[in-house]
Design a protein around this motif. Structure first.
Motif, mmCIF file in Angstrom:
data_model
loop_
_atom_site.group_PDB
_atom_site.id
_atom_site.type_symbol
_atom_site.label_atom_id
_atom_site.label_comp_id
_atom_site.label_asym_id
_atom_site.label_seq_id
_atom_site.Cartn_x
_atom_site.Cartn_y
_atom_site.Cartn_z
ATOM 1 N N TRP A 52 1.239 -1.117 -0.241
ATOM 2 C CA TRP A 52 0.077 0.387 0.077
ATOM 3 C C TRP A 52 0.697 0.995 0.560
ATOM 4 O O TRP A 52 0.281 2.379 -0.667
ATOM 5 N N HIS A 53 2.185 1.293 0.915
ATOM 6 C CA HIS A 53 2.704 2.054 1.253
ATOM 7 C C HIS A 53 3.720 3.175 -0.332
ATOM 8 O O HIS A 53 3.672 3.974 -0.811
ATOM 9 N N ILE A 54 4.067 1.579 -1.063
ATOM 10 C CA ILE A 54 4.652 2.182 -2.432
ATOM 11 C C ILE A 54 3.273 2.482 -3.581
ATOM 12 O O ILE A 54 4.262 3.481 -4.356
ATOM 13 N N LYS A 55 2.530 1.639 -3.970
ATOM 14 C CA LYS A 55 1.647 2.487 -4.441
ATOM 15 C C LYS A 55 1.167 3.689 -4.039
ATOM 16 O O LYS A 55 0.809 4.476 -5.487
ATOM 17 N N ASP A 56 1.091 4.231 -2.647
ATOM 18 C CA ASP A 56 0.776 5.610 -2.174
ATOM 19 C C ASP A 56 2.038 6.287 -2.889
ATOM 20 O O ASP A 56 1.359 7.306 -3.476
ATOM 21 N N MET A 57 2.994 5.792 -2.630
ATOM 22 C CA MET A 57 4.111 7.128 -3.259
ATOM 23 C C MET A 57 4.885 7.075 -4.315
ATOM 24 O O MET A 57 5.102 7.507 -4.868
ATOM 25 N N SER A 58 3.833 6.683 -4.871
ATOM 26 C CA SER A 58 4.850 6.025 -6.351
ATOM 27 C C SER A 58 3.961 7.251 -7.738
ATOM 28 O O SER A 58 3.367 7.294 -8.604
ATOM 29 N N ARG A 59 2.549 8.142 -6.600
ATOM 30 C CA ARG A 59 1.422 8.576 -7.839
ATOM 31 C C ARG A 59 2.671 9.601 -8.412
ATOM 32 O O ARG A 59 1.730 9.951 -9.301
ATOM 33 N N PRO A 60 3.211 10.614 -7.455
ATOM 34 C CA PRO A 60 4.287 11.659 -8.044
ATOM 35 C C PRO A 60 5.182 11.343 -8.973
ATOM 36 O O PRO A 60 5.416 11.972 -10.130
ATOM 37 N N MET A 61 5.416 10.118 -9.482
ATOM 38 C CA MET A 61 6.247 9.522 -10.063
ATOM 39 C C MET A 61 5.918 9.408 -11.662
ATOM 40 O O MET A 61 6.099 9.643 -12.498
ATOM 41 N N TYR A 62 3.942 8.548 -11.391
ATOM 42 C CA TYR A 62 3.550 8.974 -12.131
ATOM 43 C C TYR A 62 3.306 9.870 -13.294
ATOM 44 O O TYR A 62 2.829 9.865 -14.415
ATOM 45 N N THR A 63 3.123 10.540 -12.117
ATOM 46 C CA THR A 63 2.315 12.446 -12.516
ATOM 47 C C THR A 63 3.142 12.691 -12.998
ATOM 48 O O THR A 63 2.802 13.440 -14.711
ATOM 49 N N GLU A 64 4.684 12.907 -12.895
ATOM 50 C CA GLU A 64 5.823 12.744 -13.487
ATOM 51 C C GLU A 64 6.280 12.503 -14.444
ATOM 52 O O GLU A 64 6.928 13.007 -15.962
ATOM 53 N N PHE A 65 5.860 10.959 -14.942
ATOM 54 C CA PHE A 65 6.458 10.139 -16.428
ATOM 55 C C PHE A 65 5.136 10.653 -17.458
ATOM 56 O O PHE A 65 5.563 10.979 -18.494
ATOM 57 N N CYS A 66 3.964 10.947 -17.115
ATOM 58 C CA CYS A 66 3.000 11.262 -17.354
ATOM 59 C C CYS A 66 3.351 12.495 -18.192
ATOM 60 O O CYS A 66 2.966 12.598 -19.686
#
Length: 197
Positions: A52-66
């Motif tokens: 869960w922690h990794i799923k939550d913390m990875s959101r900014p990374m996917y936003t920046e990839f986008c």
């Protein structure tokens, strides 16, 4: 673990190939923050909480990839905008809406053997409704109740870490567990898909 190693490699390679502008630096920092996350898999519940922690913390990374992908694809969107109104061109929103938030509570941990365990949880979406969205009494009740989730974990032996091997949920409309990550079936490609036309 392989995914984290891959993210580390991506972060290292990105630092050399991205423009040294602010967006490139934000992407590198977002990837590095995911790489820095400690993974705990010494118990079934610790593995699920770490997931869960990794799923939550990875959101900014996917936003920046986008955002990075939008920048790379800007010639494509520019060409389309010469031919069609903006509602036909979907560049993606890239974090323009508030991130989804969840309340996750483990309700039961059942260690079935040395190599298999089941973790039950109740998960609620705590994200406020979008502006203009209607949350009637039934929808509010469903939102407040959340959904039960079931995580099956396995490990090779008592010296190995636990790994999630199946995630299931039971939505309010279902009477049995449903695979939260269904395997995709090969497509027979019979649909025309309007968004490609």
């Amino acid at each position: 673990m392989k995914r984290l190693i891959m993210l580390g490699v991506v972060a290292a390679s990105l630092s050399g190939c991205l423009d040294k502008d602010d967006s490139g630096n934000r992407l590198i920092k977002a990837v590095e923050s995911v790489v820095a996350i400690e993974v705990a898999n010494n118990s079934p519940d610790a593995a699920v909480k770490s997931w869960w922690h990794i799923k939550d913390m990875s959101r900014p990374m996917y936003t920046e990839f986008c955002k990075h992908n939008q920048k790379v694809a800007s010639p494509y969107f520019s060409k389309l905008s010469q031919l069609a109104a903006s509602e036909f061109i979907d560049e993606g929103e890239c974090g323009s809406t508030p991130p989804l938030t969840f309340d996750r509570q483990i309700t039961k941990v059942e260690v079935q053997s040395d190599t298999r365990a089941v973790v039950l949880a109740r998960i609620k979406n705590t994200t406020p409704p979008d502006p203009g969205a209607v949350l009637d009494a039934d929808a509010k009740k469903t939102k407040e109740a959340g959904e039960p989730f079931q995580y099956v974990l396995e490990r090779k032996d008592v010296n190995s870490g636990w790994k999630i091997t199946k995630v299931s949920s039971m939505p309010s409309y279902a009477k049995d567990w449903r695979d939260a990550y269904p395997k995709s079936e090969p497509s027979n490609n019979r649909f025309v898909y309007g968004s490609f036309q």
